[in-house]
Design a protein around this motif. Structure first.
Motif, PDB file in Angstrom:
ATOM      1  N   VAL A  23       0.831  -1.200   0.000  1.00 45.31           N
ATOM      2  CA  VAL A  23       0.000   0.000   0.000  1.00 45.31           C
ATOM      3  C   VAL A  23       0.872   1.258   0.000  1.00 45.31           C
ATOM      4  O   VAL A  23       0.610   2.199  -0.751  1.00 45.31           O
ATOM      5  N   TRP A  26       2.568   1.735  -3.396  1.00 45.48           N
ATOM      6  CA  TRP A  26       1.608   2.228  -4.384  1.00 45.48           C
ATOM      7  C   TRP A  26       1.269   3.689  -4.127  1.00 45.48           C
ATOM      8  O   TRP A  26       1.148   4.481  -5.053  1.00 45.48           O
ATOM      9  N   ARG A  27       1.126   4.073  -2.859  1.00 42.39           N
ATOM     10  CA  ARG A  27       0.802   5.465  -2.539  1.00 42.39           C
ATOM     11  C   ARG A  27       1.920   6.381  -3.031  1.00 42.39           C
ATOM     12  O   ARG A  27       1.666   7.455  -3.577  1.00 42.39           O
ATOM     13  N   SER A  30       1.669   6.702  -6.757  1.00 40.16           N
ATOM     14  CA  SER A  30       0.510   7.528  -7.064  1.00 40.16           C
ATOM     15  C   SER A  30       0.812   9.016  -6.890  1.00 40.16           C
ATOM     16  O   SER A  30       0.422   9.839  -7.720  1.00 40.16           O
ATOM     17  N   GLN A  56      -4.580  13.605  -3.254  1.00 38.79           N
ATOM     18  CA  GLN A  56      -4.164  12.417  -2.506  1.00 38.79           C
ATOM     19  C   GLN A  56      -4.976  12.253  -1.217  1.00 38.79           C
ATOM     20  O   GLN A  56      -5.341  11.139  -0.851  1.00 38.79           O
ATOM     21  N   LEU A  59      -8.428  11.053  -2.336  1.00 40.24           N
ATOM     22  CA  LEU A  59      -8.366   9.657  -2.779  1.00 40.24           C
ATOM     23  C   LEU A  59      -8.140   8.702  -1.618  1.00 40.24           C
ATOM     24  O   LEU A  59      -8.698   7.599  -1.597  1.00 40.24           O
ATOM     25  N   LEU A  60      -7.344   9.115  -0.643  1.00 47.08           N
ATOM     26  CA  LEU A  60      -7.119   8.285   0.537  1.00 47.08           C
ATOM     27  C   LEU A  60      -8.430   8.067   1.296  1.00 47.08           C
ATOM     28  O   LEU A  60      -8.770   6.948   1.671  1.00 47.08           O
ATOM     29  N   HIS A  63     -10.741   5.825  -0.754  1.00 46.38           N
ATOM     30  CA  HIS A  63     -10.272   4.442  -0.728  1.00 46.38           C
ATOM     31  C   HIS A  63     -10.645   3.776   0.590  1.00 46.38           C
ATOM     32  O   HIS A  63     -11.086   2.634   0.620  1.00 46.38           O
ATOM     33  N   TRP A  64     -10.492   4.486   1.696  1.00 47.71           N
ATOM     34  CA  TRP A  64     -10.830   3.945   3.006  1.00 47.71           C
ATOM     35  C   TRP A  64     -12.322   3.621   3.082  1.00 47.71           C
ATOM     36  O   TRP A  64     -12.705   2.544   3.536  1.00 47.71           O
ATOM     37  N   PHE A  66     -14.331   3.036   0.545  1.00 50.22           N
ATOM     38  CA  PHE A  66     -14.582   1.937  -0.374  1.00 50.22           C
ATOM     39  C   PHE A  66     -14.166   0.594   0.224  1.00 50.22           C
ATOM     40  O   PHE A  66     -14.901  -0.389   0.124  1.00 50.22           O
ATOM     41  N   GLU A  67     -12.984   0.532   0.844  1.00 47.93           N
ATOM     42  CA  GLU A  67     -12.517  -0.715   1.451  1.00 47.93           C
ATOM     43  C   GLU A  67     -13.455  -1.184   2.550  1.00 47.93           C
ATOM     44  O   GLU A  67     -13.765  -2.374   2.660  1.00 47.93           O
ATOM     45  N   TRP A  70     -16.560  -2.454   0.836  1.00 48.91           N
ATOM     46  CA  TRP A  70     -16.264  -3.700   0.123  1.00 48.91           C
ATOM     47  C   TRP A  70     -16.215  -4.887   1.085  1.00 48.91           C
ATOM     48  O   TRP A  70     -16.759  -5.946   0.796  1.00 48.91           O
TER      49      TRP A  70
END
Length: 92
Positions: A23, A26-27, A30, A56, A59-60, A63-64, A66-67, A70
């Motif tokens: 992670v 990738w960050r 990005s 950023q 997006l962070l 993403h949190w 979304f995770e 999910w």
């Protein structure tokens, strides 16, 4: 088999460290890509830096969220909802 993938106990600490490393790498990639594109687009490193930080952070957060969603949609449906432990921690 699926339980091991989402196991966050001490017995699976190595997997968590590997995941964290992935992670973070990738960050970093990005951030570099975002900075390069916004710098090329604006021609101004200061503006590009500000926009990169803003993007950023957004997006962070996305993403949190979304995770979290999910895991609720996929893992809870497959394994059943997590049981609450004393102290607020969850147990799968």
């Amino acid at each position: 088999p699926l339980r091991g993938v989402y196991d966050t106990t001490a017995s699976n600490r190595k997997g968590s460290v590997t995941h964290l490393r992935k992670v973070l790498i990738w960050r970093a990639i990005s951030v570099i890509i975002t900075l390069a594109i916004t710098w090329a687009w604006t021609g101004d490193m200061r503006a590009a830096s500000g926009l990169t930080i803003l993007l950023q952070v957004a997006l962070l957060g996305a993403h949190w969220v979304f995770e979290d969603w999910w895991l609720k949609v996929t893992v809870d449906k497959l394994l059943g909802p997590a049981k609450k432990r004393p102290g607020g921690r969850e147990e799968a």
